[in-house]
Motif scaffolding. Structure first.
Motif, PDB file in Angstrom:
ATOM      1  N   SER A 140       0.828  -1.199   0.000  1.00  0.00           N
ATOM      2  CA  SER A 140       0.000   0.000   0.000  1.00  0.00           C
ATOM      3  C   SER A 140       0.867   1.256   0.000  1.00  0.00           C
ATOM      4  O   SER A 140       2.099   1.186  -0.065  1.00  0.00           O
ATOM      5  CB  SER A 140      -0.950  -0.022   1.200  1.00  0.00           C
ATOM      6  OG  SER A 140      -1.996   0.906   1.035  1.00  0.00           O
ATOM      7  N   PHE A 141       0.194   2.398   0.060  1.00  0.00           N
ATOM      8  CA  PHE A 141       0.841   3.698  -0.077  1.00  0.00           C
ATOM      9  C   PHE A 141       1.487   4.164   1.222  1.00  0.00           C
ATOM     10  O   PHE A 141       2.551   4.749   1.237  1.00  0.00           O
ATOM     11  CB  PHE A 141      -0.209   4.723  -0.546  1.00  0.00           C
ATOM     12  CG  PHE A 141       0.349   6.030  -1.004  1.00  0.00           C
ATOM     13  CD1 PHE A 141       0.857   6.174  -2.285  1.00  0.00           C
ATOM     14  CD2 PHE A 141       0.348   7.135  -0.163  1.00  0.00           C
ATOM     15  CE1 PHE A 141       1.363   7.383  -2.725  1.00  0.00           C
ATOM     16  CE2 PHE A 141       0.851   8.353  -0.585  1.00  0.00           C
ATOM     17  CZ  PHE A 141       1.360   8.474  -1.873  1.00  0.00           C
TER      18      PHE A 141
ATOM     19  N   GLN B 282      -4.570   2.191   9.230  1.00  0.00           N
ATOM     20  CA  GLN B 282      -5.541   1.378   9.960  1.00  0.00           C
ATOM     21  C   GLN B 282      -6.375   0.547   8.996  1.00  0.00           C
ATOM     22  O   GLN B 282      -6.721  -0.601   9.297  1.00  0.00           O
ATOM     23  CB  GLN B 282      -6.446   2.248  10.823  1.00  0.00           C
ATOM     24  CG  GLN B 282      -7.369   1.447  11.732  1.00  0.00           C
ATOM     25  CD  GLN B 282      -6.602   0.488  12.634  1.00  0.00           C
ATOM     26  OE1 GLN B 282      -5.643   0.881  13.306  1.00  0.00           O
ATOM     27  NE2 GLN B 282      -6.990  -0.788  12.652  1.00  0.00           N
ATOM     28  N   TYR B 283      -6.681   1.131   7.848  1.00  0.00           N
ATOM     29  CA  TYR B 283      -7.390   0.352   6.838  1.00  0.00           C
ATOM     30  C   TYR B 283      -6.592  -0.895   6.449  1.00  0.00           C
ATOM     31  O   TYR B 283      -7.150  -1.994   6.344  1.00  0.00           O
ATOM     32  CB  TYR B 283      -7.666   1.199   5.595  1.00  0.00           C
ATOM     33  CG  TYR B 283      -8.076   0.349   4.412  1.00  0.00           C
ATOM     34  CD1 TYR B 283      -9.292  -0.323   4.407  1.00  0.00           C
ATOM     35  CD2 TYR B 283      -7.232   0.193   3.320  1.00  0.00           C
ATOM     36  CE1 TYR B 283      -9.664  -1.136   3.342  1.00  0.00           C
ATOM     37  CE2 TYR B 283      -7.599  -0.619   2.249  1.00  0.00           C
ATOM     38  CZ  TYR B 283      -8.812  -1.277   2.270  1.00  0.00           C
ATOM     39  OH  TYR B 283      -9.172  -2.092   1.218  1.00  0.00           O
ATOM     40  N   CYS B 284      -5.293  -0.730   6.249  1.00  0.00           N
ATOM     41  CA  CYS B 284      -4.478  -1.889   5.873  1.00  0.00           C
ATOM     42  C   CYS B 284      -4.434  -2.930   6.985  1.00  0.00           C
ATOM     43  O   CYS B 284      -4.442  -4.139   6.713  1.00  0.00           O
ATOM     44  CB  CYS B 284      -3.063  -1.442   5.492  1.00  0.00           C
ATOM     45  SG  CYS B 284      -2.984  -0.648   3.863  1.00  0.00           S
ATOM     46  N   ARG B 285      -4.399  -2.486   8.226  1.00  0.00           N
ATOM     47  CA  ARG B 285      -4.463  -3.452   9.335  1.00  0.00           C
ATOM     48  C   ARG B 285      -5.789  -4.229   9.294  1.00  0.00           C
ATOM     49  O   ARG B 285      -5.820  -5.449   9.472  1.00  0.00           O
ATOM     50  CB  ARG B 285      -4.320  -2.728  10.673  1.00  0.00           C
ATOM     51  CG  ARG B 285      -2.948  -2.104  10.907  1.00  0.00           C
ATOM     52  CD  ARG B 285      -2.834  -1.517  12.314  1.00  0.00           C
ATOM     53  NE  ARG B 285      -1.575  -0.800  12.438  1.00  0.00           N
ATOM     54  CZ  ARG B 285      -1.432   0.522  12.305  1.00  0.00           C
ATOM     55  NH1 ARG B 285      -2.503   1.268  12.073  1.00  0.00           N
ATOM     56  NH2 ARG B 285      -0.261   1.089  12.420  1.00  0.00           N
ATOM     57  N   ASP B 286      -6.867  -3.475   9.070  1.00  0.00           N
ATOM     58  CA  ASP B 286      -8.181  -4.124   9.024  1.00  0.00           C
ATOM     59  C   ASP B 286      -8.283  -5.066   7.824  1.00  0.00           C
ATOM     60  O   ASP B 286      -8.833  -6.175   7.935  1.00  0.00           O
ATOM     61  CB  ASP B 286      -9.281  -3.070   8.948  1.00  0.00           C
ATOM     62  CG  ASP B 286      -9.373  -2.217  10.201  1.00  0.00           C
ATOM     63  OD1 ASP B 286      -8.840  -2.633  11.257  1.00  0.00           O
ATOM     64  OD2 ASP B 286      -9.976  -1.128  10.124  1.00  0.00           O
ATOM     65  N   LEU B 287      -7.772  -4.627   6.676  1.00  0.00           N
ATOM     66  CA  LEU B 287      -7.822  -5.471   5.485  1.00  0.00           C
ATOM     67  C   LEU B 287      -6.965  -6.714   5.669  1.00  0.00           C
ATOM     68  O   LEU B 287      -7.386  -7.824   5.305  1.00  0.00           O
ATOM     69  CB  LEU B 287      -7.362  -4.672   4.261  1.00  0.00           C
ATOM     70  CG  LEU B 287      -7.336  -5.433   2.934  1.00  0.00           C
ATOM     71  CD1 LEU B 287      -8.734  -5.938   2.566  1.00  0.00           C
ATOM     72  CD2 LEU B 287      -6.776  -4.552   1.817  1.00  0.00           C
ATOM     73  N   LYS B 288      -5.777  -6.557   6.224  1.00  0.00           N
ATOM     74  CA  LYS B 288      -4.903  -7.705   6.475  1.00  0.00           C
ATOM     75  C   LYS B 288      -5.605  -8.724   7.375  1.00  0.00           C
ATOM     76  O   LYS B 288      -5.605  -9.936   7.099  1.00  0.00           O
ATOM     77  CB  LYS B 288      -3.596  -7.240   7.116  1.00  0.00           C
ATOM     78  CG  LYS B 288      -2.598  -8.341   7.454  1.00  0.00           C
ATOM     79  CD  LYS B 288      -1.300  -7.741   7.997  1.00  0.00           C
ATOM     80  CE  LYS B 288      -0.282  -8.810   8.351  1.00  0.00           C
ATOM     81  NZ  LYS B 288      -0.656  -9.590   9.541  1.00  0.00           N
ATOM     82  N   ALA B 289      -6.234  -8.251   8.449  1.00  0.00           N
ATOM     83  CA  ALA B 289      -6.946  -9.157   9.353  1.00  0.00           C
ATOM     84  C   ALA B 289      -8.107  -9.837   8.643  1.00  0.00           C
ATOM     85  O   ALA B 289      -8.360 -11.043   8.852  1.00  0.00           O
ATOM     86  CB  ALA B 289      -7.447  -8.384  10.570  1.00  0.00           C
ATOM     87  N   ALA B 290      -8.814  -9.102   7.785  1.00  0.00           N
ATOM     88  CA  ALA B 290      -9.938  -9.689   7.058  1.00  0.00           C
ATOM     89  C   ALA B 290      -9.462 -10.736   6.056  1.00  0.00           C
ATOM     90  O   ALA B 290     -10.104 -11.787   5.889  1.00  0.00           O
ATOM     91  CB  ALA B 290     -10.730  -8.587   6.353  1.00  0.00           C
ATOM     92  N   ILE B 291      -8.351 -10.473   5.385  1.00  0.00           N
ATOM     93  CA  ILE B 291      -7.792 -11.453   4.440  1.00  0.00           C
ATOM     94  C   ILE B 291      -7.364 -12.711   5.194  1.00  0.00           C
ATOM     95  O   ILE B 291      -7.637 -13.841   4.751  1.00  0.00           O
ATOM     96  CB  ILE B 291      -6.604 -10.841   3.672  1.00  0.00           C
ATOM     97  CG1 ILE B 291      -7.083  -9.723   2.740  1.00  0.00           C
ATOM     98  CG2 ILE B 291      -5.866 -11.921   2.869  1.00  0.00           C
ATOM     99  CD1 ILE B 291      -5.962  -8.895   2.146  1.00  0.00           C
ATOM    100  N   GLU B 292      -6.703 -12.529   6.330  1.00  0.00           N
ATOM    101  CA  GLU B 292      -6.272 -13.686   7.123  1.00  0.00           C
ATOM    102  C   GLU B 292      -7.466 -14.531   7.557  1.00  0.00           C
ATOM    103  O   GLU B 292      -7.418 -15.768   7.495  1.00  0.00           O
ATOM    104  CB  GLU B 292      -5.468 -13.209   8.325  1.00  0.00           C
ATOM    105  CG  GLU B 292      -4.096 -12.652   7.956  1.00  0.00           C
ATOM    106  CD  GLU B 292      -3.418 -11.919   9.100  1.00  0.00           C
ATOM    107  OE1 GLU B 292      -2.179 -11.796   9.060  1.00  0.00           O
ATOM    108  OE2 GLU B 292      -4.122 -11.447  10.021  1.00  0.00           O
ATOM    109  N   ALA B 293      -8.547 -13.868   7.969  1.00  0.00           N
ATOM    110  CA  ALA B 293      -9.739 -14.605   8.389  1.00  0.00           C
ATOM    111  C   ALA B 293     -10.374 -15.334   7.208  1.00  0.00           C
ATOM    112  O   ALA B 293     -10.831 -16.480   7.338  1.00  0.00           O
ATOM    113  CB  ALA B 293     -10.747 -13.644   9.025  1.00  0.00           C
TER     114      ALA B 293
END
Length: 333
Positions: free
Chosen positions: A11-12, A57-68
């Protein structure tokens, strides 16, 4: 078939406190001779939000969602995250991947389109990070996904929802405005970028707002006034709508995957403020963010790439799926 042992989210990056704002902007503009007063002007946009960009924070949330999502579908792959312009820096992440024994990873970039800024620059970032790390893993960027159902369907849903928020008496005449980050006309891949935006905008308009007038416009230009960029600018467009007698507009940030600063300030503050001055009812559609369709798209793109070139490549609209490896016009070949 290709086998991967990790996914890399690229990401950016963005500042996470007031002390980060100017160093971050200096990173973004390094080598571009941007005047200090322009950096200070942009810094004020971040300070309105406490000096914090939403993107990390979006990337943290996206990373967690991808992992799930991976876990729910039995896909046992670690997910790493690296940024171009702020911590965690991409080179540091690639170094950690090498230490962890990762040999081949697929990279998912939080940018959906072709062109230099959207695609080619990230490919270059990955190459430079790998070159800086001894024994770095091979990293293959997943394909451009601007017309993948997982990206497009959340926009259809969000556009319908935004139209529903327009007062009922104004809804039939509401104009639908699609917007994306402007780029210089001289930038490599600009024509491909604009064609993709026009194609997906037309598809979303047909599905979500049949019978409504629509237009693709641009925002967030940052170059000198003498340098031509993609136009029209959204604020000029809003004034034109009001002068033509329009009373309501739905703005769809079709060029963006999440609510980062170019959405939160340029649309939710600047464009919304201009609409209020004009007496124009203004509703803004949501970006995909961590919509389940968008999150599952990451897994589908990974499995598609793993299966090889003969695997089905879902795509909506007229242009068809882009290839796994971008052509020269993305500016990195």
């Amino acid at each position: 078939m290709t086998s991967y042992d990790a996914l890399l989210l690229v990401s950016f990056g963005g500042p996470e406190g007031p002390q980060d704002v100017m160093p971050f902007l200096e990173n973004v503009t390094r080598g571009r001779n941007v005047p200090r007063e322009r950096l200070e002007e942009v810094a004020e946009h971040y300070r309105l939000f406490g000096g914090v960009s939403p993107i990390n924070q979006y990337c943290r949330d996206l990373k967690a969602a991808i992992e799930a999502d991976f876990a729910a579908h039995g896909l046992d792959l670690p997910v790493y995250w690296g940024n171009r312009n702020w911590d965690p820096y991409l080179t540091d992440t690639v170094r950690r991947m090498a230490r962890d024994g990762i040999r081949r990873a697929a990279a998912f970039v939080t940018s959906a389109y072709s062109g230099y800024s959207s695609c080619g620059q990230y490919v270059g970032d990955i190459a430079r990070a790998r070159a800086a790390v001894p024994d770095a893993p091979r990293i293959d960027k997943l394909r451009v996904y601007f017309n993948h159902p997982g990206f497009v369907e959340p926009f259809i849903e969000a556009t319908r929802a935004a139209l529903e928020r327009v007062p009922e008496r104004l809804r039939p005449g509401a104009h639908v405005t699609f917007t994306a980050h402007s780029v210089p006309l001289a930038q490599p891949g600009r024509e491909r970028y604009a064609a993709e935006l026009a194609d997906v905008s037309a598809y979303v308009a047909a599905q979500a707002a049949p019978g409504h007038d629509w237009r693709l416009v641009y925002q967030s230009r940052s170059g000198p006034p003498a340098q031509p960029w993609l136009e029209p600018d959204i604020c000029d467009h809003l004034a034109e709508l009001r002068a033509a007698g329009r009373e309501a507009v739905v703005v769809v940030p079709i060029g963006f995957v999440s609510d980062h600063m170019e959405v939160k300030y340029d649309l939710d503050v600047e464009a919304a403020g201009r609409a209020a001055e004009l007496g124009l009812v203004y509703e803004r559609a949501a970006t995909p963010g961590t919509h389940p369709h968008y999150v599952s798209m990451v897994r589908r793109l990974l499995l598609e790439r793993t299966a090889g070139p003969d695997a089905p490549r879902p795509a909506l609209g007229a242009l068809g799926a882009r290839p796994d490896v971008c052509p020269a016009e993305c500016g990195h070949a």
